[in-house]
Design a protein around this motif. Structure first.
Motif, PDB file in Angstrom:
ATOM      1  N   PRO A  81      37.721  32.938  49.208  1.00 57.29           N
ATOM      2  CA  PRO A  81      37.688  34.378  49.497  1.00 57.29           C
ATOM      3  C   PRO A  81      39.068  35.031  49.446  1.00 57.29           C
ATOM      4  O   PRO A  81      40.069  34.416  49.800  1.00 57.29           O
ATOM      5  CB  PRO A  81      37.128  34.423  50.918  1.00 57.29           C
ATOM      6  CG  PRO A  81      37.565  33.133  51.537  1.00 57.29           C
ATOM      7  CD  PRO A  81      37.544  32.123  50.426  1.00 57.29           C
ATOM      8  N   TYR A  82      39.066  36.298  48.999  1.00 55.47           N
ATOM      9  CA  TYR A  82      40.278  37.092  48.910  1.00 55.47           C
ATOM     10  C   TYR A  82      40.201  38.261  49.904  1.00 55.47           C
ATOM     11  O   TYR A  82      39.117  38.732  50.224  1.00 55.47           O
ATOM     12  CB  TYR A  82      40.448  37.653  47.495  1.00 55.47           C
ATOM     13  CG  TYR A  82      40.726  36.594  46.461  1.00 55.47           C
ATOM     14  CD1 TYR A  82      42.020  36.147  46.230  1.00 55.47           C
ATOM     15  CD2 TYR A  82      39.689  36.045  45.710  1.00 55.47           C
ATOM     16  CE1 TYR A  82      42.288  35.174  45.273  1.00 55.47           C
ATOM     17  CE2 TYR A  82      39.948  35.067  44.751  1.00 55.47           C
ATOM     18  CZ  TYR A  82      41.243  34.633  44.546  1.00 55.47           C
ATOM     19  OH  TYR A  82      41.497  33.671  43.607  1.00 55.47           O
ATOM     20  N   PRO A  83      41.336  38.738  50.377  1.00 51.95           N
ATOM     21  CA  PRO A  83      41.322  39.908  51.263  1.00 51.95           C
ATOM     22  C   PRO A  83      40.603  41.081  50.603  1.00 51.95           C
ATOM     23  O   PRO A  83      40.831  41.389  49.429  1.00 51.95           O
ATOM     24  CB  PRO A  83      42.806  40.210  51.474  1.00 51.95           C
ATOM     25  CG  PRO A  83      43.493  38.902  51.263  1.00 51.95           C
ATOM     26  CD  PRO A  83      42.710  38.219  50.171  1.00 51.95           C
ATOM     27  N   ALA A  84      39.749  41.728  51.363  1.00 53.15           N
ATOM     28  CA  ALA A  84      38.924  42.800  50.799  1.00 53.15           C
ATOM     29  C   ALA A  84      39.751  43.993  50.330  1.00 53.15           C
ATOM     30  O   ALA A  84      39.327  44.727  49.443  1.00 53.15           O
ATOM     31  CB  ALA A  84      37.893  43.255  51.827  1.00 53.15           C
ATOM     32  N   ASP A  85      40.945  44.177  50.906  1.00 55.50           N
ATOM     33  CA  ASP A  85      41.738  45.350  50.531  1.00 55.50           C
ATOM     34  C   ASP A  85      42.471  45.185  49.207  1.00 55.50           C
ATOM     35  O   ASP A  85      43.026  46.147  48.679  1.00 55.50           O
ATOM     36  CB  ASP A  85      42.704  45.739  51.648  1.00 55.50           C
ATOM     37  CG  ASP A  85      43.704  44.648  51.995  1.00 55.50           C
ATOM     38  OD1 ASP A  85      43.578  43.518  51.460  1.00 55.50           O
ATOM     39  OD2 ASP A  85      44.604  44.909  52.819  1.00 55.50           O
ATOM     40  N   THR A  86      42.460  43.983  48.644  1.00 53.89           N
ATOM     41  CA  THR A  86      43.110  43.762  47.345  1.00 53.89           C
ATOM     42  C   THR A  86      42.196  43.110  46.311  1.00 53.89           C
ATOM     43  O   THR A  86      42.586  42.960  45.158  1.00 53.89           O
ATOM     44  CB  THR A  86      44.370  42.883  47.503  1.00 53.89           C
ATOM     45  OG1 THR A  86      44.004  41.623  48.088  1.00 53.89           O
ATOM     46  CG2 THR A  86      45.411  43.574  48.373  1.00 53.89           C
ATOM     47  N   VAL A  87      40.985  42.730  46.693  1.00 53.02           N
ATOM     48  CA  VAL A  87      40.147  41.947  45.788  1.00 53.02           C
ATOM     49  C   VAL A  87      39.751  42.747  44.552  1.00 53.02           C
ATOM     50  O   VAL A  87      39.672  42.200  43.441  1.00 53.02           O
ATOM     51  CB  VAL A  87      38.902  41.402  46.523  1.00 53.02           C
ATOM     52  CG1 VAL A  87      37.950  42.525  46.928  1.00 53.02           C
ATOM     53  CG2 VAL A  87      38.184  40.356  45.684  1.00 53.02           C
ATOM     54  N   PHE A  88      39.556  44.054  44.686  1.00 49.33           N
ATOM     55  CA  PHE A  88      39.201  44.850  43.509  1.00 49.33           C
ATOM     56  C   PHE A  88      40.401  45.031  42.580  1.00 49.33           C
ATOM     57  O   PHE A  88      40.249  45.081  41.357  1.00 49.33           O
ATOM     58  CB  PHE A  88      38.626  46.204  43.932  1.00 49.33           C
ATOM     59  CG  PHE A  88      37.177  46.133  44.326  1.00 49.33           C
ATOM     60  CD1 PHE A  88      36.174  46.283  43.385  1.00 49.33           C
ATOM     61  CD2 PHE A  88      36.826  45.891  45.639  1.00 49.33           C
ATOM     62  CE1 PHE A  88      34.841  46.203  43.739  1.00 49.33           C
ATOM     63  CE2 PHE A  88      35.486  45.813  46.016  1.00 49.33           C
ATOM     64  CZ  PHE A  88      34.496  45.963  45.068  1.00 49.33           C
ATOM     65  N   VAL A  89      41.585  45.111  43.153  1.00 52.20           N
ATOM     66  CA  VAL A  89      42.789  45.166  42.326  1.00 52.20           C
ATOM     67  C   VAL A  89      42.904  43.887  41.503  1.00 52.20           C
ATOM     68  O   VAL A  89      43.177  43.913  40.294  1.00 52.20           O
ATOM     69  CB  VAL A  89      44.043  45.352  43.201  1.00 52.20           C
ATOM     70  CG1 VAL A  89      45.305  45.301  42.342  1.00 52.20           C
ATOM     71  CG2 VAL A  89      43.976  46.672  43.956  1.00 52.20           C
ATOM     72  N   SER A  90      42.663  42.750  42.154  1.00 54.68           N
ATOM     73  CA  SER A  90      42.726  41.464  41.449  1.00 54.68           C
ATOM     74  C   SER A  90      41.662  41.379  40.366  1.00 54.68           C
ATOM     75  O   SER A  90      41.919  40.870  39.263  1.00 54.68           O
ATOM     76  CB  SER A  90      42.534  40.315  42.450  1.00 54.68           C
ATOM     77  OG  SER A  90      43.561  40.304  43.411  1.00 54.68           O
ATOM     78  N   ALA A  91      40.477  41.882  40.649  1.00 53.12           N
ATOM     79  CA  ALA A  91      39.396  41.828  39.663  1.00 53.12           C
ATOM     80  C   ALA A  91      39.725  42.671  38.441  1.00 53.12           C
ATOM     81  O   ALA A  91      39.533  42.234  37.300  1.00 53.12           O
ATOM     82  CB  ALA A  91      38.093  42.306  40.296  1.00 53.12           C
ATOM     83  N   LEU A  92      40.242  43.866  38.658  1.00 52.33           N
ATOM     84  CA  LEU A  92      40.558  44.763  37.551  1.00 52.33           C
ATOM     85  C   LEU A  92      41.710  44.239  36.702  1.00 52.33           C
ATOM     86  O   LEU A  92      41.678  44.319  35.474  1.00 52.33           O
ATOM     87  CB  LEU A  92      40.889  46.154  38.087  1.00 52.33           C
ATOM     88  CG  LEU A  92      39.715  46.939  38.686  1.00 52.33           C
ATOM     89  CD1 LEU A  92      40.216  48.166  39.419  1.00 52.33           C
ATOM     90  CD2 LEU A  92      38.720  47.341  37.599  1.00 52.33           C
TER      91      LEU A  92
END
Length: 345
Positions: free
Chosen positions: A252-263
């Protein structure tokens, strides 16, 4: 932006159920029916009431060319056709208000569209926005579309809601439950099942090798147990087990950065632990073009991710982009299934 593959020569038959009449749903339906972009990709079967559709066309300033057919006479439809349920008189609509009659209209239209899909008469279902309060007035106990579909079709398998924006999807482990109950509803097997369903739906959308990131539950993904242990006890083991199952998944990744990592990393989906953990990010990224897809069925069910927009009902300014994207996603998924690309995960 979602688009249909160039290889699609067969235009799938998509049922478009008319949603809450007190908002922008009828206007959006009329815009979809008259969209050249949709006409080139899909054959539409609108399910609802002609009088309400025509009212929406007047709001939108478009001219309808749509024949009325029976539910048993849609198989050879080329131009858009309408299954007229004759289930709501325009004078009974109260704009910008959730009412029993509006909810009943949406429920009846949705049920009829789902039945067409269950019988194999259409290849997918789309619907213009619902209002949950109105739906509950008409159908007591109504929670969300996932449970409604499962109930109406007597399903035992898992039906889940996905949000789709351009090339990134958001899946979630829990959805419409109180935030205080989220942690208690997480399990290793439950998360593994959501990862598997996410991969299946991504493949059905035409993605051959899906890559999935998983969010943690707690701030900083628990920070090594400092802010909670769900990442250590449940989420991390579930991700590891899913990886052993052969899925390209990490977290699991921190929710506040996981979308940045995905993009930035070219991932196709983020699996979040609860509703707003993913919804906030997705709607900030593209509120007017996001799509909601109901996965786990034998056919795609799609809708725009935005709501009924009571504040602009009847003003003729509703943006149809998200609804167009919803239809095109349904087309894409139906076309992949036609070609036998995906039988199972």
């Amino acid at each position: 932006m979602i688009s249909t593959p160039d290889t699609i020569s067969h235009r799938p038959l998509i049922a478009l159920a008319m949603g809450d009449p007190a908002g922008i749903s009828s206007e959006i339906a009329a815009r979809i029916v008259t969209s050249s972009r949709i006409a080139s990709a899909a054959r539409l079967v609108v399910v609802g009431d002609r009088r309400i559709l025509e009212q929406g066309a007047r709001s939108a300033g478009v001219t309808l060319h749509i024949d009325t057919v029976s539910g048993n006479d849609i198989g050879h439809a080329d131009l858009p056709v309408l299954v007229d349920l004759e289930n709501l008189a325009p004078q009974d609509i109260s704009f910008a208000e959730a009412t029993l009659v509006g909810g009943r209209f949406a429920v009846e239209s949705f049920k009829a569209a789902l039945t067409l899909a269950e019988r194999g008469q259409v290849d997918g279902v789309c619907y213009t926005p619902f209002n949950k309060k109105a739906m509950r007035l008409a159908h007591p106990g109504y929670d969300d579309e996932s449970r409604f579909i499962a109930e109406h079709l007597n399903l035992t398998q898992r039906v889940r809601e996905f949000n789709v924006l351009d090339t990134v999807w958001n899946a979630r482990v829990t959805s419409h439950i109180p935030l205080k109950d989220v942690a208690a509803n997480l399990s290793i097997q439950g998360i593994r099942d959501e990862i598997a369903l996410t991969v299946l739906c991504l493949k059905r959308s035409g993605i051959d090798a899906p890559r999935v990131l998983v969010a943690g539950l707690n701030p900083h993904a628990g920070d090594g147990g400092s802010f909670g242990t769900e990442e250590i006890d449940i989420i991390g083991p579930a991700v590891a087990a899913a990886a052993q199952d052969g899925f390209d998944v990490s977290g699991p990744y921190p929710a506040d950065t996981v979308f940045v990592s995905a993009l930035k990393g070219g991932f196709h989906a983020v699996l979040t632990m609860y509703h707003d953990q993913g919804q906030i990010a997705m709607k900030l990224l593209g509120f007017e073009r996001g799509v909601t897809m109901l996965g786990g069925l034998a056919f795609p069910v799609c809708t725009p991710a935005h709501g009924t927009a009571y504040d602009i009902a009847g003003k003729g300014i509703a943006n149809p982009l998200a609804s167009e994207e919803a239809v095109l996603l349904a087309v894409r998924m139906a076309a992949v299934d036609y070609n036998g690309v995906v039988e199972s995960v």
